[in-house]
Write an enzyme that holds these catalytic residues in place. Structure first.
Site, PDB file in Angstrom:
ATOM      1  N   ARG A  20       0.808  -1.222   0.000  1.00  0.00           N
ATOM      2  CA  ARG A  20       0.000   0.000   0.000  1.00  0.00           C
ATOM      3  C   ARG A  20       0.842   1.274   0.000  1.00  0.00           C
ATOM      4  O   ARG A  20       0.665   2.166  -0.835  1.00  0.00           O
ATOM      5  CB  ARG A  20      -0.921   0.013   1.235  1.00  0.00           C
ATOM      6  CG  ARG A  20      -2.137  -0.850   1.107  1.00  0.00           C
ATOM      7  CD  ARG A  20      -2.516  -1.427   2.460  1.00  0.00           C
ATOM      8  NE  ARG A  20      -1.630  -2.539   2.721  1.00  0.00           N
ATOM      9  CZ  ARG A  20      -1.902  -3.799   2.378  1.00  0.00           C
ATOM     10  NH1 ARG A  20      -3.074  -4.079   1.878  1.00  0.00           N
ATOM     11  NH2 ARG A  20      -1.037  -4.767   2.576  1.00  0.00           N
ATOM     12  N   THR A  21       1.771   1.362   0.951  1.00  0.00           N
ATOM     13  CA  THR A  21       2.493   2.621   1.123  1.00  0.00           C
ATOM     14  C   THR A  21       3.381   2.904  -0.083  1.00  0.00           C
ATOM     15  O   THR A  21       3.362   3.998  -0.647  1.00  0.00           O
ATOM     16  CB  THR A  21       3.346   2.557   2.409  1.00  0.00           C
ATOM     17  OG1 THR A  21       2.508   2.102   3.472  1.00  0.00           O
ATOM     18  CG2 THR A  21       3.921   3.904   2.756  1.00  0.00           C
TER      19      THR A  21
ATOM     20  N   LYS B 191      24.768  -5.368  -0.097  1.00  0.00           N
ATOM     21  CA  LYS B 191      26.237  -5.520  -0.028  1.00  0.00           C
ATOM     22  C   LYS B 191      26.809  -4.782   1.159  1.00  0.00           C
ATOM     23  O   LYS B 191      28.030  -4.661   1.295  1.00  0.00           O
ATOM     24  CB  LYS B 191      26.875  -4.965  -1.304  1.00  0.00           C
ATOM     25  CG  LYS B 191      26.434  -5.634  -2.582  1.00  0.00           C
ATOM     26  CD  LYS B 191      27.098  -4.927  -3.779  1.00  0.00           C
ATOM     27  CE  LYS B 191      26.503  -5.364  -5.094  1.00  0.00           C
ATOM     28  NZ  LYS B 191      26.936  -4.499  -6.192  1.00  0.00           N
TER      29      LYS B 191
ATOM     30  N   ARG C 104      11.048   3.677   4.242  1.00  0.00           N
ATOM     31  CA  ARG C 104      10.507   2.653   5.158  1.00  0.00           C
ATOM     32  C   ARG C 104      11.690   1.832   5.646  1.00  0.00           C
ATOM     33  O   ARG C 104      12.516   1.365   4.854  1.00  0.00           O
ATOM     34  CB  ARG C 104       9.508   1.751   4.466  1.00  0.00           C
ATOM     35  CG  ARG C 104       9.248   0.512   5.358  1.00  0.00           C
ATOM     36  CD  ARG C 104       8.029  -0.219   5.083  1.00  0.00           C
ATOM     37  NE  ARG C 104       6.837   0.580   5.271  1.00  0.00           N
ATOM     38  CZ  ARG C 104       5.609   0.079   5.170  1.00  0.00           C
ATOM     39  NH1 ARG C 104       5.444  -1.194   4.913  1.00  0.00           N
ATOM     40  NH2 ARG C 104       4.564   0.855   5.321  1.00  0.00           N
TER      41      ARG C 104
ATOM     42  N   HIS D  13       4.144   5.769  11.781  1.00  0.00           N
ATOM     43  CA  HIS D  13       3.731   5.644  10.379  1.00  0.00           C
ATOM     44  C   HIS D  13       2.814   6.835  10.106  1.00  0.00           C
ATOM     45  O   HIS D  13       1.598   6.705   9.981  1.00  0.00           O
ATOM     46  CB  HIS D  13       2.999   4.311  10.189  1.00  0.00           C
ATOM     47  CG  HIS D  13       2.862   3.868   8.769  1.00  0.00           C
ATOM     48  ND1 HIS D  13       3.098   4.690   7.677  1.00  0.00           N
ATOM     49  CD2 HIS D  13       2.487   2.656   8.254  1.00  0.00           C
ATOM     50  CE1 HIS D  13       2.883   4.013   6.565  1.00  0.00           C
ATOM     51  NE2 HIS D  13       2.520   2.778   6.886  1.00  0.00           N
TER      52      HIS D  13
HETATM   53  N1   CP Z   1      -0.478  -0.009   5.873  1.00  0.00           N
HETATM   54  C1   CP Z   1       0.746  -0.309   5.373  1.00  0.00           C
HETATM   55  O1   CP Z   1       1.764   0.279   5.746  1.00  0.00           O
HETATM   56  O2   CP Z   1       0.720  -1.280   4.417  1.00  0.00           O
HETATM   57  P1   CP Z   1       1.994  -1.747   3.556  1.00  0.00           P
HETATM   58  O3   CP Z   1       2.943  -2.448   4.494  1.00  0.00           O
HETATM   59  O4   CP Z   1       1.440  -2.630   2.482  1.00  0.00           O
HETATM   60  O5   CP Z   1       2.636  -0.497   3.004  1.00  0.00           O
END
Ligand code: CP
Length: 261
Positions: free
Chosen positions: A10-11, A38, A60, A88
């Site tokens: 999603r993100t 590496k 992320r 998040h």
């Molecule tokens: N909600 C969320 O962060 O989903 P993903 O891990 O798919 O990005």
């Protein structure tokens, strides 16, 4: 540049679509198939992103605080797309947006978040964000993953009994049971979790029949949610995913120099 050191559907893809909708080019770096594998450090990867011409980094990372460390390099704007168990922020914004669209406003909202609060960056960011709008937020889950201090830290109430926590809620967020972050058997078995903290249609009908149902995804169907719940009209889980594109467009636009209307 999108730097993803953890899997994401999603993100990552909503940031990509947001860039496309804004007319920006995006390049995705998946850690497993890059020089990170590496041994390249996060700092050197951010330096490389800048050298390649990136205007910003969307990060992320499995380590809590990684986005802050990357931002502290003062090389590029860094947008946190989820760091460890810490935060998040864009998920919280899309959760607010989704509930506001469905309910028509956020004033006086009663929100219950159910699950492994201890390991959830979504719970942390969303509880703080909803509490800031004046919502009454209740956190519910097994005592082993819901320390009493969480309530104080997040401006929320803590309740370990699911029926009590659901009573009168106008929005209910179930959290994914994150097997990858379990470190020492803090959670009960899947069967016990489902029996005591799993959401199903009967529980919702008894305690909060019209509550908006939220889940950040991905869903463990049959564990934190009964498999058929996502098909109920009160489920806003797909709406959350749709909102992710618009919300991330707004974040990119405002953080990279656009002006609020
Ligand atoms: N909600 C969320 O962060 O989903 P993903 O891990 O798919 O990005």
């Amino acid at each position: 540049m999108l730097l993803f050191y953890e899997p994401s559907t999603r993100t990552r893809h909503s940031f990509e679509l947001a860039c496309k909708a804004l007319g920006a080019d995006s390049v995705s770096l998946a850690a497993a198939s890059s020089a990170v594998a590496k041994g390249e450090s996060l700092a050197d990867t951010v330096r490389t992103a800048r050298a390649l011409g990136a205007d910003a980094v969307v990060l992320r990372h499995p380590a809590s605080g990684a986005a802050r460390c990357a931002a502290a390099l003062n090389l590029l704007p860094v947008i946190n797309a989820g760091d460890g168990t810490h935060a998040h922020p864009t998920q919280a914004l899309l959760d607010l947006f989704t509930v506001r669209q469905r309910r028509g406003g956020l004033e006086g909202l009663r929100l219950t978040i159910v699950g492994d609060i201890l390991h959830s960056r979504v719970a942390r960011s969303s509880a703080l964000a909803f509490a800031r709008t004046g919502a009454r937020v209740t956190l519910c889950g097994p005592p082993t993953v819901l320390p009493p201090a969480a309530g104080t830290a997040l401006g929320a109430h803590v309740c370990h009994d699911l029926a009590t926590a659901l009573r009168g809620a106008e929005a209910v967020m179930a959290l994914r049971i994150q097997q990858e972050r379990q470190d020492g058997g803090l959670l009960p078995s899947a069967a016990e979790y489902r029996a005591r903290w799993g959401l199903d249609a009967a529980r919702l009908a008894a305690e909060c029949p019209t509550a908006i149902l939220l889940h950040p995804g991905p869903v463990n169907r049959g564990v934190e949610l009964a498999p058929d719940l996502l098909d109920l009209p009160q489920s806003a889980v797909e709406a959350q995913v749709r909102a992710g594109v618009a919300v991330r467009m707004a974040v990119l636009y405002l953080l990279l120099g656009g002006e609020a209307a």
